[in-house]
Design an enzyme around this catalytic site. Structure first.
Site, PDB file in Angstrom:
ATOM      1  N   HIS A 211      44.592  63.288  40.539  1.00  0.00           N
ATOM      2  CA  HIS A 211      45.175  62.435  39.500  1.00  0.00           C
ATOM      3  C   HIS A 211      46.572  62.100  40.019  1.00  0.00           C
ATOM      4  O   HIS A 211      47.474  62.929  39.959  1.00  0.00           O
ATOM      5  CB  HIS A 211      45.213  63.253  38.202  1.00  0.00           C
ATOM      6  CG  HIS A 211      46.044  62.672  37.099  1.00  0.00           C
ATOM      7  ND1 HIS A 211      45.522  62.388  35.865  1.00  0.00           N
ATOM      8  CD2 HIS A 211      47.358  62.356  37.027  1.00  0.00           C
ATOM      9  CE1 HIS A 211      46.477  61.912  35.085  1.00  0.00           C
ATOM     10  NE2 HIS A 211      47.599  61.886  35.754  1.00  0.00           N
TER      11      HIS A 211
ATOM     12  N   ASP B 255      36.294  57.960  33.405  1.00  0.00           N
ATOM     13  CA  ASP B 255      37.362  58.806  32.845  1.00  0.00           C
ATOM     14  C   ASP B 255      37.138  59.011  31.339  1.00  0.00           C
ATOM     15  O   ASP B 255      38.098  59.001  30.550  1.00  0.00           O
ATOM     16  CB  ASP B 255      38.748  58.216  33.136  1.00  0.00           C
ATOM     17  CG  ASP B 255      39.886  59.205  32.841  1.00  0.00           C
ATOM     18  OD1 ASP B 255      39.606  60.402  32.612  1.00  0.00           O
ATOM     19  OD2 ASP B 255      41.054  58.771  32.844  1.00  0.00           O
TER      20      ASP B 255
HETATM   21 ZN   LIG Z   1      43.416  61.909  35.278  1.00  0.00          ZN
END
Ligand SMILES: [Zn+2]
Length: 438
Positions: A180, A309
């Site tokens: 991330h 996501d």
């Molecule tokens: Zn993330």
């Protein structure tokens, strides 16, 4: 038990097939793909005109919230949402409570997924203990327990040194490190993309550079170590430029983009609903030039994967002022309509390219079965109805959470049926003709 999918258009880029073929399933495997296959005692399913048979879709970036936040989603409800969206498999991020940083949590996830018996669920283990960014998690143990990758998603791998070690260890087990990418010092307490819209609305900014800098760092480290770095939810053009550069050097880097990052811009924060917390996600909705860059990357092959996501949050958590609401939206059940409507029907990408992005490449990146209908492979199949018009109704989603900015959108294209290991686990009641797969 044998089943024969008869007469559909089959799109299987891994086998370079796109045309009218029959698919014979024997038990949990694909037995044959060919023209005019004889039934040989198989139960025959006549594929309705216009439907397309493709290898099962795989979403390699979802949050299933169990253990710890079962009011948002459980592994069972997440798996139900997955198959309702046409996904035969999902890979779930480790930022549960507790974090999936050891065999006991991984085993719990696998046990719950087996009980749900819907989509395949591939756990992703943490890079660091508790995802605290200090000590490496026991990557050998995570691998042995069944993790397909490691990530500290929700936050970046904390330091360059930790990322270096993660890449080195993960490569010993042939696992990617999914990062991330967001520099915490630049992120600060931002809530929306740093730019004109955030300034106008008085929201603290998340600069594009926070993403690009970490992508550049990690690509450099992939080059140094030879370990596979995968960029989670890429959203800005600078990051894409870095990925292209890394690939040009032959570094082991791959990347994914989420549908909301190639469909929506930060203008969505102004209109139709100002400060809509269902448009608050991390990375945030970016500006037009970034959206255009993501589409370009999807078209030219520099982006490998579309991943949702999927980040469920309860209604009362999202029903707060913008600054306080949690980041994230559900994505499993809106992905296929968005991809078909916005990318395929607009002629930007072919159906075969969509299958690469949603099945072939995720399977390859997480080193799991699927991504093809070749003889002998697992009988994970998604049947698409590309011409079916659907209206997204948030309250009707199978996910436990309904936090989507696409409520009320009408899109062309749907998943008609989902087959996992030869067994039909979902038929879409909104698609006429889908019942033949039951
Ligand atoms: Zn993330």
């Amino acid at each position: 038990m044998k089943r024969l999918l008869k007469g559909g258009r089959v799109v299987d880029p891994a086998s370079k097939l796109d045309g009218a073929y029959d698919v014979l399933i024997d038990g949990d495997r694909i037995a044959r793909v060919g023209r005019d296959l004889p039934p040989e005692g198989a139960a025959v399913m006549e594929v309705p005109r216009g439907f397309v048979v493709v290898p099962g879709l795989i979403d390699m970036h979802v949050h299933l919230r169990e253990p710890g936040q079962e009011h948002k989603e459980t592994i069972a409800t997440g798996a139900r949402s997955a198959v309702a969206g046409g996904f035969t498999a999902v890979a779930c991020m480790p930022n549960t409570s507790p974090v999936n940083d050891g065999a006991s949590i991984t085993e719990l996830i696998l046990k719950k997924a087996a009980e749900a018996n819907l989509a395949r669920v591939y756990p992703i283990g943490a890079v660091s203990r508790g995802s605290q960014g200090e000590l490496l998690a026991d990557i050998a143990e995570l691998h042995k327990a069944g993790c397909c990758a490691i990530s500290d998603d929700g936050r970046p791998v904390a330091t360059a040194l930790l990322m270096r070690r993660a890449l080195e260890y993960a490569s010993m087990f042939d696992m990617p490190v999914i990062d991330h990418c967001e520099d915490p010092s630049l992120k600060s307490d931002g809530v929306a993309h740093e730019g004109f819209v955030a300034s106008t609305l008085g929201l603290r900014g998340l600069p594009a550079a926070a993403e690009t800098i970490i992508v550049q760092r990690d690509i450099t480290l992939a080059g140094l170590t030879g370990g596979h770095f995968h960029v989670a939810h890429m959203s800005v053009r600078g990051a894409l430029a870095a990925v292209r550069e890394g690939k040009r050097h032959g570094f082991p880097v791959t990347c994914e983009v989420a549908p909301h990052h190639f469909v929506l811009t930060d203008r969505q924060l102004e209109h139709p609903v100002q400060y809509d917390t269902n448009c608050k996600m991390n990375p945030p909705l970016r500006e037009q030039a970034d959206v255009e860059a993501m589409i370009e990357g999807l078209v030219d092959g520099s982006i490998d994967v579309i991943a949702t996501d999927h980040a469920p949050h309860a209604a009362d958590e999202k029903r707060q002022e913008f600054d306080r609401a949690p980041f994230g939206i559900v994505g499993l059940e809106t992905c296929v309509p968005l991809v078909l409507d916005r990318l395929v029907h607009t002629g930007k990408i072919s159906l075969a390219r969509a299958v690469e992005l949603l099945s072939v490449n995720p399977a390859r990146i997480i080193r799991r079965a699927g991504g093809t209908l070749a003889e002998g492979s697992v009988a994970d199949i998604t049947v698409l109805a590309p011409d079916q018009s659907v209206t997204i109704v948030a309250s009707a989603l199978a996910s436990k959470s309904k936090n989507t900015p696409f409520d009320g959108w009408t899109l062309k294209g749907a998943a008609a049926a989902t087959i996992v290991g030869g067994r039909t686990v979902y038929t879409n009641p909104g698609v006429s003709g889908a019942g033949v797969f039951a």
